[in-house]
Design a protein around this motif. Structure first.
Motif, PDB file in Angstrom:
ATOM      1  N   GLU A 172     -16.208   3.618   0.700  1.00  0.00           N
ATOM      2  CA  GLU A 172     -15.119   4.539   1.027  1.00  0.00           C
ATOM      3  C   GLU A 172     -15.666   5.921   1.359  1.00  0.00           C
ATOM      4  OE1 GLU A 172     -11.162   3.712  -1.274  1.00  0.00           O
ATOM      5  OE2 GLU A 172     -12.811   3.698  -2.705  1.00  0.00           O
ATOM      6  N   HIS A 179      -4.254  -1.150 -12.347  1.00  0.00           N
ATOM      7  CA  HIS A 179      -4.809  -2.249 -11.568  1.00  0.00           C
ATOM      8  C   HIS A 179      -4.967  -3.460 -12.483  1.00  0.00           C
ATOM      9  CE1 HIS A 179      -6.858   0.891  -8.717  1.00  0.00           C
ATOM     10  NE2 HIS A 179      -5.542   1.061  -8.831  1.00  0.00           N
ATOM     11  N   HIS A 211     -17.558  -2.592   1.289  1.00  0.00           N
ATOM     12  CA  HIS A 211     -17.140  -1.413   2.040  1.00  0.00           C
ATOM     13  C   HIS A 211     -17.335  -0.142   1.212  1.00  0.00           C
ATOM     14  CE1 HIS A 211     -14.902   1.088   4.815  1.00  0.00           C
ATOM     15  NE2 HIS A 211     -14.124   1.490   3.824  1.00  0.00           N
ATOM     16  N   LEU A 228       0.808  -1.222   0.000  1.00  0.00           N
ATOM     17  CA  LEU A 228       0.000   0.000   0.000  1.00  0.00           C
ATOM     18  C   LEU A 228       0.842   1.274   0.000  1.00  0.00           C
ATOM     19  CD1 LEU A 228      -3.022  -0.879   2.336  1.00  0.00           C
ATOM     20  CD2 LEU A 228      -2.728  -1.292  -0.113  1.00  0.00           C
ATOM     21  N   TRP A 250      -7.724   7.065  -1.631  1.00  0.00           N
ATOM     22  CA  TRP A 250      -6.561   6.269  -2.022  1.00  0.00           C
ATOM     23  C   TRP A 250      -6.819   5.677  -3.395  1.00  0.00           C
ATOM     24  CZ3 TRP A 250      -2.820   7.615   0.897  1.00  0.00           C
ATOM     25  CH2 TRP A 250      -3.002   7.824   2.267  1.00  0.00           C
ATOM     26  N   VAL A 265     -14.350  -6.214   1.551  1.00  0.00           N
ATOM     27  CA  VAL A 265     -13.833  -5.171   0.675  1.00  0.00           C
ATOM     28  C   VAL A 265     -14.861  -4.802  -0.393  1.00  0.00           C
ATOM     29  CG1 VAL A 265     -12.112  -4.687  -1.124  1.00  0.00           C
ATOM     30  CG2 VAL A 265     -11.399  -5.643   1.076  1.00  0.00           C
ATOM     31  N   GLN A 318      -6.311  -5.016  -0.291  1.00  0.00           N
ATOM     32  CA  GLN A 318      -6.568  -5.012   1.143  1.00  0.00           C
ATOM     33  C   GLN A 318      -7.213  -6.301   1.645  1.00  0.00           C
ATOM     34  OE1 GLN A 318      -8.330  -0.826   0.602  1.00  0.00           O
ATOM     35  NE2 GLN A 318      -7.584  -0.779   2.701  1.00  0.00           N
ATOM     36  N   HIS A 365      -4.877   3.249  -4.761  1.00  0.00           N
ATOM     37  CA  HIS A 365      -4.450   1.858  -4.930  1.00  0.00           C
ATOM     38  C   HIS A 365      -5.683   0.960  -5.104  1.00  0.00           C
ATOM     39  CE1 HIS A 365      -4.818   2.116  -0.380  1.00  0.00           C
ATOM     40  NE2 HIS A 365      -5.621   1.106  -0.663  1.00  0.00           N
ATOM     41  N   ASP A 366      -5.474  -0.189  -5.679  1.00  0.00           N
ATOM     42  CA  ASP A 366      -6.556  -1.153  -5.890  1.00  0.00           C
ATOM     43  C   ASP A 366      -7.058  -1.659  -4.536  1.00  0.00           C
ATOM     44  OD1 ASP A 366      -8.269  -3.224  -6.662  1.00  0.00           O
ATOM     45  OD2 ASP A 366      -6.951  -3.877  -8.289  1.00  0.00           O
ATOM     46  N   ARG A 367      -8.332  -1.492  -4.266  1.00  0.00           N
ATOM     47  CA  ARG A 367      -8.901  -1.912  -2.982  1.00  0.00           C
ATOM     48  C   ARG A 367      -8.742  -3.417  -2.756  1.00  0.00           C
ATOM     49  NH1 ARG A 367     -14.874   0.109  -2.742  1.00  0.00           N
ATOM     50  NH2 ARG A 367     -14.725  -0.887  -0.707  1.00  0.00           N
ATOM     51  N   GLN A 368      -8.615  -4.185  -3.837  1.00  0.00           N
ATOM     52  CA  GLN A 368      -8.477  -5.635  -3.698  1.00  0.00           C
ATOM     53  C   GLN A 368      -7.143  -6.029  -3.065  1.00  0.00           C
ATOM     54  OE1 GLN A 368     -11.140  -7.490  -7.236  1.00  0.00           O
ATOM     55  NE2 GLN A 368      -9.503  -6.153  -7.922  1.00  0.00           N
TER      56      GLN A 368
END
Length: 281
Positions: A158, A69, A156, A34, A199, A153, A206, A201-204
């Motif tokens: 954001e 991504h 969720h 991350l 953010w 995820v 996480q 970045h790709d949430r996947q």
């Protein structure tokens, strides 16, 4: 320092670079989970000042920073990072490279150095040693937790941040790093949307991994490293790394402890740059 892109088979990796590839080994920097290429911006600057004839390249790993991504339903298994680095080095770099990795990047760099020793002239790890491992008894609950984390995820929502400063303050608190030091990394990792900052970045990324190697398997990657090898630990970094170092690393690895936490390279960029250049030379 300039922005560059490397187009691989299924992803484009962005990078911050100083210098040009030449007959001298390039230095490739791999950041942590991350984080992004700006994690090494101050180290790059310090390296370039000391060795202006060298080529230094700090990557955004797939799904991080400005890199693309890999798509819905893709959860970034560890070994695919090694594949990305293989494509990068064999396509764009004609000489052996020195790999510098922090945290997740340190694990990737170790596995690559062991698996493709013909491509690597040296390895410097920062606050990371071997692939994450656990006992086979954890396999079933790990898979369960991984699948559940994917659903969490997906569902969720954001909320984002009201400002870049708010994101910097939050990340500084989480990472235990002074806000001015973490700010370049945060700024590279954010994108504006509907008046707030999110953010990018790709949430996947996480989600929890579905598999971890048993310890015996993970240790073979460290035992296979043949190039000059250094490990930098922060005095206030992850305590378990100091214990792991005594078990996993051979006498051929130089272990240095510097003042700082898990992101000690942000806190001591001049010292880290000096160490990297010693391995180049």
């Amino acid at each position: 320092m300039r922005e560059t892109q490397y187009r691989l088979s299924n992803v484009t990796l962005n990078a911050l670079e100083v210098g040009e590839p030449s007959s001298l080994p390039s230095v490739i920097f791999l950041h942590g989970w991350l984080d992004n290429a700006a994690s090494f911006s101050t180290v790059l600057a310090a390296c370039a000042e000391r060795a202006p004839s060298r080529h230094f390249c700090a990557l955004d790993l797939a799904g991080h920073g400005y890199s693309t991504h890999k798509g819905m339903g893709y959860f970034y298994p560890f070994h695919d990072y090694v594949d990305d680095i293989y494509q990068l080095i064999t396509t764009f770099f004609t000489q052996k490279c020195l790999l510098v990795g922090h945290s997740l990047g340190a694990l990737i760099a170790a596995c690559y150095s062991s698996t493709f020793p013909e491509h690597v002239t040296g390895l410097v790890q920062i606050e990371g040693i071997a692939p994450l491992a656990e006992s086979p008894e954890r396999a079933v609950p790990r898979l369960r937790d991984s699948i559940i984390s994917r659903e969490q995820v997906r569902s969720h929502v954001e909320r984002g941040y009201a400002s870049v400063d708010a994101a910097v303050r939050h990340r500084a608190q989480v990472s235990h790093v002074a806000a001015p030091l973490i700010q370049p990394l945060v700024e590279r990792g954010l994108t504006p949307r509907d008046g707030r900052w999110f953010w990018q970045h790709d949430r996947q990324l996480q989600t929890q991994s579905a598999f971890r190697m048993p310890p015996e398997q993970a240790s073979t990657f460290i035992q296979g490293i043949r190039c000059p090898h250094g490990l930098i630990l922060g005095s206030d970094g992850y305590a378990d790394l100091r214990q792991s170092a005594t078990v996993l690393l051979s006498k051929h690895c130089t272990i240095l402890t510097i003042v700082g936490g898990h992101h000690c390279h942000l806190e001591q960029p001049e010292y880290v740059a000096q160490t990297i250049l010693e391995y180049i030379n």
